[in-house]
Design an enzyme around this catalytic site. Structure first.
Site, PDB file in Angstrom:
ATOM      1  N   ASP A  76      30.958  30.643  38.264  1.00 52.68           N
ATOM      2  CA  ASP A  76      32.233  31.850  37.363  1.00 52.68           C
ATOM      3  C   ASP A  76      31.382  33.360  36.801  1.00 52.68           C
ATOM      4  OD1 ASP A  76      34.103  32.634  36.324  1.00 52.68           O
ATOM      5  OD2 ASP A  76      34.038  31.815  34.642  1.00 52.68           O
ATOM      6  N   TYR A 104      33.325  23.207  32.568  1.00 53.74           N
ATOM      7  CA  TYR A 104      33.903  23.888  32.180  1.00 53.74           C
ATOM      8  C   TYR A 104      35.516  21.614  32.376  1.00 53.74           C
ATOM      9  CZ  TYR A 104      34.123  27.426  33.798  1.00 53.74           C
ATOM     10  OH  TYR A 104      33.750  28.911  33.997  1.00 53.74           O
TER      11      TYR A 104
END
Ligand code: NAP
Length: 407
Positions: free
Chosen positions: A296, A155
């Site tokens: 996530d 990310y």
């Protein structure tokens, strides 16, 4: 300091001293509705939160700030400085969901927000509320808290498309200097995982476990494959436990038949195994710590076990700064229809109250939500699973408020 917003004249700032928030009885709390269904769920949640605060003799002074499409209309940018400055100044904020374009377009606002404000832990409690439909047999055994790293891993936003000069250059360096074999038509992304970011996350998770009398902390990783990123995450996690919390932690390896009184067991699990563990043996997990991407996936799966994203609350926590938000996104197809479930947004507010030390109000909110669902008053998402009296977002919140007042 602010260009297009004006802080409220009433209310007081939350302060942060010696690692603790100092919360007045009338804190100023910035909030933004965000995109899509944010304008349905955020106002509904705020009404519930105001009632719960009032019931314990407190008042929240809300300070509206902007992010997403609405911010773009006002400022010409999706995440204005005003918004970032207000969250920094007032320290604790409530947010609605933000839309992120897939593929091209601007970068995820959520990721930018987390990185700019250094909200390095995405913390999501996963607990079961009676009456909510679930795909598992013993949902009452589920009660764990996920700490997901939020500033690095894939990310970090370090990536280049196929054929770009950066991707081609990197492929050349990796081939020539390190003997790696990479197809020339590859997109390239970089996965940094640092000792610094891992250790501060694990430290926060262990402190949480100690303060909340949790029994174990599980480091989840894919270190068998990605040894120097995910594997190192595990090793650094154990280092924190051993070097900084040796009086409170014991590793699974060191453990005999029984956990010594007051000790927290620190263990690790490979990520793919962990997906079945949380479904089949959820009672063995308490505080779970993961790098960004696996965090996530696992948190969304975990949310599904206790009713799905319409229910699950979340938060982004840094040092002396915290932003609370539901796990779900902006669900654009339902925007403005007064249809979706505000529970996740309401419970994110309840989590915020817990964080502020308003535990009683937080528990009251959870109770009132359970009462409402048990009475059979539900939004479409639960209605399609359990039936009952179908209501809209606002009406659901009103029913929760009525139950709150009856407690
Ligand atoms: P989503 O917005 O969470 O919606 C996916 C589905 O989840 C919806 O179609 C709906 O299911 C259900 N859902 C979501 N919120 C609900 C609620 N409050 N009540 C009842 N059901 C709810 O995920 P997405 O469609 O993948 O993403 C949409 C946008 O949101 C994207 O731009 C994404 O990047 C963004 N996003 C933002 C955040 C954030 O701000 N933190 C998080 C995730 C995604 P049914 O269709 O089955 O009714």
């Amino acid at each position: 300091m602010y260009q297009k917003i004006k802080p409220p004249e009433e209310g007081e700032k939350i302060e942060y001293r010696d690692g603790k928030f100092i919360v007045p009885d009338n804190p100023i709390i910035p909030f933004f509705k965000g995109d899509g269904i944010g304008s349905d769920v955020v106002p509904a949640a705020i009404k519930v939160l105001d009632t719960a605060a009032e019931l314990i003799g407190k008042t929240i002074v809300w300070f509206e700030i902007y992010a997403g499409e609405e911010a773009y209309r006002i400022y010409g940018t999706h995440l204005p400085e005003d918004t970032l400055n207000a969250i920094k100044e007032y320290r604790v904020a409530l947010k609605g969901p933000l839309t992120t374009p897939v593929g091209g377009g601007y970068r995820s606002l959520n990721v930018t927000l987390r990185q700019t404000l250094d909200l390095y832990a995405n913390v999501r409690p996963i607990y079961y509320l009676k009456g909510i439909p679930t795909p598992v047999k013993n949902p009452e055994r589920i009660n764990f808290v996920i700490f997901r790293e939020a500033t690095e891993d894939v990310y970090a936003g370090i990536e280049w498309p196929k054929g770009s000069k950066e991707a081609l250059k990197l492929i050349e360096i990796l081939e020539k200097e390190f003997g790696a074999k990479i197809r020339r038509d590859s997109g390239i992304g970089i996965k940094p995982i640092s000792e610094f970011a891992t250790k501060r996350l694990v430290r926060m998770a262990i402190r949480y476990a100690i303060e909340n009398k949790r029994r174990s902390v599980t480091l989840v990783h894919k270190g068998n494959i990605m040894k120097y990123t995910e594997g190192a995450f595990r090793d650094w996690g154990y280092e924190v436990a051993k070097q900084e919390f040796s009086d409170r932690c014991i590793t699974e390896e060191e453990l005999g038949e029984k956990t010594p009184d007051g000790k927290i067991v620190v263990k690790d699990r490979i990520a793919d195994n962990m997906f079945q563990q949380i479904m089949l043996r959820s009672e063995e997990y308490d505080v779970i710590v993961l790098p960004n991407l696996n965090g996530d996936y696992l948190s969304e799966t975990a949310a599904a076990l206790v009713g799905g994203v319409g229910i699950a609350p979340g938060s982004n926590i840094g040092d002396g700064i915290a932003v609370f938000e539901p796990v779900h996104g902006s669900a654009p197809k339902y925007a403005g229809l007064n249809k979706v479930n505000p529970t996740a947004q309401i419970l994110s507010g309840a989590m915020m109250f817990e964080y502020l030390g308003w535990k009683k109000a937080s528990e009251m909110i959870k109770k009132a939500v359970v009462m409402t669902i048990e009475e059979g008053t539900v939004t479409y998402d639960l209605h399609r699973q359990i039936g009952g009296k179908l209501v809209g977002t606002k009406e659901f919140a009103e029913a929760v408020i009525e139950n709150l007042r009856s407690l």
